[in-house]
Design a protein around this motif. Structure first.
Motif, PDB file in Angstrom:
ATOM      1  N   GLY A   1       0.825  -1.190   0.000  1.00  0.00           N
ATOM      2  CA  GLY A   1       0.000   0.000   0.000  1.00  0.00           C
ATOM      3  C   GLY A   1       0.866   1.249   0.000  1.00  0.00           C
ATOM      4  O   GLY A   1       1.835   1.342   0.753  1.00  0.00           O
ATOM      5  N   ALA A   2       0.508   2.191  -0.851  1.00  0.00           N
ATOM      6  CA  ALA A   2       1.284   3.433  -0.969  1.00  0.00           C
ATOM      7  C   ALA A   2       0.439   4.617  -0.550  1.00  0.00           C
ATOM      8  O   ALA A   2      -0.722   4.734  -0.953  1.00  0.00           O
ATOM      9  N   SER A   3       1.017   5.493   0.245  1.00  0.00           N
ATOM     10  CA  SER A   3       0.309   6.697   0.657  1.00  0.00           C
ATOM     11  C   SER A   3       0.972   7.908   0.034  1.00  0.00           C
ATOM     12  O   SER A   3       2.158   7.901  -0.258  1.00  0.00           O
ATOM     13  N   GLY A   4       0.205   8.956  -0.182  1.00  0.00           N
ATOM     14  CA  GLY A   4       0.718  10.147  -0.840  1.00  0.00           C
ATOM     15  C   GLY A   4      -0.146  10.485  -2.035  1.00  0.00           C
ATOM     16  O   GLY A   4      -0.615   9.589  -2.734  1.00  0.00           O
ATOM     17  N   ARG A   5      -0.351  11.797  -2.268  1.00  0.00           N
ATOM     18  CA  ARG A   5      -1.282  12.238  -3.307  1.00  0.00           C
ATOM     19  C   ARG A   5      -0.917  11.737  -4.688  1.00  0.00           C
ATOM     20  O   ARG A   5      -1.793  11.495  -5.510  1.00  0.00           O
ATOM     21  N   THR A   6       0.395  11.594  -4.956  1.00  0.00           N
ATOM     22  CA  THR A   6       0.829  11.241  -6.303  1.00  0.00           C
ATOM     23  C   THR A   6       1.330   9.802  -6.407  1.00  0.00           C
ATOM     24  O   THR A   6       1.971   9.439  -7.383  1.00  0.00           O
TER      25      THR A   6
ATOM     26  N   ASP B   1      -3.289  -1.445  -8.572  1.00  0.00           N
ATOM     27  CA  ASP B   1      -4.604  -0.826  -8.568  1.00  0.00           C
ATOM     28  C   ASP B   1      -4.387   0.625  -8.160  1.00  0.00           C
ATOM     29  O   ASP B   1      -4.197   0.916  -6.971  1.00  0.00           O
ATOM     30  N   ASN B   2      -4.383   1.530  -9.108  1.00  0.00           N
ATOM     31  CA  ASN B   2      -4.073   2.927  -8.819  1.00  0.00           C
ATOM     32  C   ASN B   2      -5.190   3.637  -8.064  1.00  0.00           C
ATOM     33  O   ASN B   2      -4.973   4.732  -7.542  1.00  0.00           O
ATOM     34  N   ALA B   3      -6.336   3.054  -7.977  1.00  0.00           N
ATOM     35  CA  ALA B   3      -7.422   3.668  -7.218  1.00  0.00           C
ATOM     36  C   ALA B   3      -7.186   3.571  -5.713  1.00  0.00           C
ATOM     37  O   ALA B   3      -7.741   4.362  -4.944  1.00  0.00           O
ATOM     38  N   LYS B   4      -6.338   2.628  -5.294  1.00  0.00           N
ATOM     39  CA  LYS B   4      -6.157   2.413  -3.850  1.00  0.00           C
ATOM     40  C   LYS B   4      -5.080   3.242  -3.186  1.00  0.00           C
ATOM     41  O   LYS B   4      -5.301   3.680  -2.057  1.00  0.00           O
ATOM     42  N   PRO B   5      -3.892   3.497  -3.709  1.00  0.00           N
ATOM     43  CA  PRO B   5      -3.128   2.728  -4.700  1.00  0.00           C
ATOM     44  C   PRO B   5      -2.323   1.603  -4.038  1.00  0.00           C
ATOM     45  O   PRO B   5      -1.748   1.785  -2.954  1.00  0.00           O
ATOM     46  N   THR B   6      -2.323   0.475  -4.668  1.00  0.00           N
ATOM     47  CA  THR B   6      -1.671  -0.720  -4.134  1.00  0.00           C
ATOM     48  C   THR B   6      -1.032  -1.503  -5.270  1.00  0.00           C
ATOM     49  O   THR B   6      -1.588  -1.559  -6.373  1.00  0.00           O
TER      50      THR B   6
ATOM     51  N   ALA C   1       9.502   2.313  -4.663  1.00  0.00           N
ATOM     52  CA  ALA C   1       8.815   3.241  -5.560  1.00  0.00           C
ATOM     53  C   ALA C   1       9.774   4.328  -6.026  1.00  0.00           C
ATOM     54  O   ALA C   1      10.702   4.705  -5.320  1.00  0.00           O
ATOM     55  N   ARG C   2       9.517   4.829  -7.242  1.00  0.00           N
ATOM     56  CA  ARG C   2      10.304   5.947  -7.743  1.00  0.00           C
ATOM     57  C   ARG C   2       9.402   6.897  -8.489  1.00  0.00           C
ATOM     58  O   ARG C   2       8.523   6.460  -9.229  1.00  0.00           O
ATOM     59  N   ARG C   3       9.619   8.179  -8.296  1.00  0.00           N
ATOM     60  CA  ARG C   3       8.747   9.181  -8.875  1.00  0.00           C
ATOM     61  C   ARG C   3       8.952   9.320 -10.378  1.00  0.00           C
ATOM     62  O   ARG C   3       7.986   9.473 -11.127  1.00  0.00           O
ATOM     63  N   LYS C   4      10.191   9.242 -10.844  1.00  0.00           N
ATOM     64  CA  LYS C   4      10.467   9.422 -12.267  1.00  0.00           C
ATOM     65  C   LYS C   4      10.102   8.145 -13.017  1.00  0.00           C
ATOM     66  O   LYS C   4      10.436   7.032 -12.597  1.00  0.00           O
TER      67      LYS C   4
END
Length: 126
Positions: A23-28, A73-78, A98-101
């Motif tokens: 599970g990932a938290s954060g707006r983006t 699943d980007n709606a969760k995001p997971t 995870a990586r932003r770029k």
């Protein structure tokens, strides 16, 4: 950076299956490329699988191709790692990253991932 929390690890017999979740938290968070790595005792961390932000591109280590499937699943995001036909050599601590770029390549390079989870233990008995 995003915060990552893995779950789903455990003890399973050889030939069995497990599904890991991250599970990932954060707006983006849904825009990040995501990966799974693992580290066995006395060994270096190694790449397992990765997925682009849209899910359209995936990459797998040769050792898990045909047995593991990464999805998101980007709606969760997971992000998920479905592991089947598990072998004792799959025993390790599994880390979500995870990586932003969006590189769409170089997924096997852990130094390109800036966020990491705490890890979840997977043990496969023979």
């Amino acid at each position: 950076q995003v915060q990552l929390v893995e779950s789903g690890g455990g003890l399973v017999q050889a030939g069995g299956s497990l599904r890991l979740s991250c599970g990932a938290s954060g707006r983006t968070a849904s825009t990040y490329e995501m990966g799974w790595f693992r580290q066995a005792p006395g060994k270096e961390r190694e790449f397992v699988a990765a997925i682009s932000w849209s899910g359209g591109t995936t990459s797998y280590a040769d050792s898990v191709k045909g047995r593991f499937t990464i999805s998101r699943d980007n709606a969760k995001p997971t992000v998920y790692l479905q592991m089947s036909s598990l072998k004792p050599e799959d025993t390790a601590v599994y880390y979500c990253a995870a990586r932003r770029k969006n590189y769409y390549s170089d997924y096997a390079k852990p130094e390109l991932f800036e966020s990491w989870g705490q890890g979840t233990q997977v043990t496969v008995s023979s």
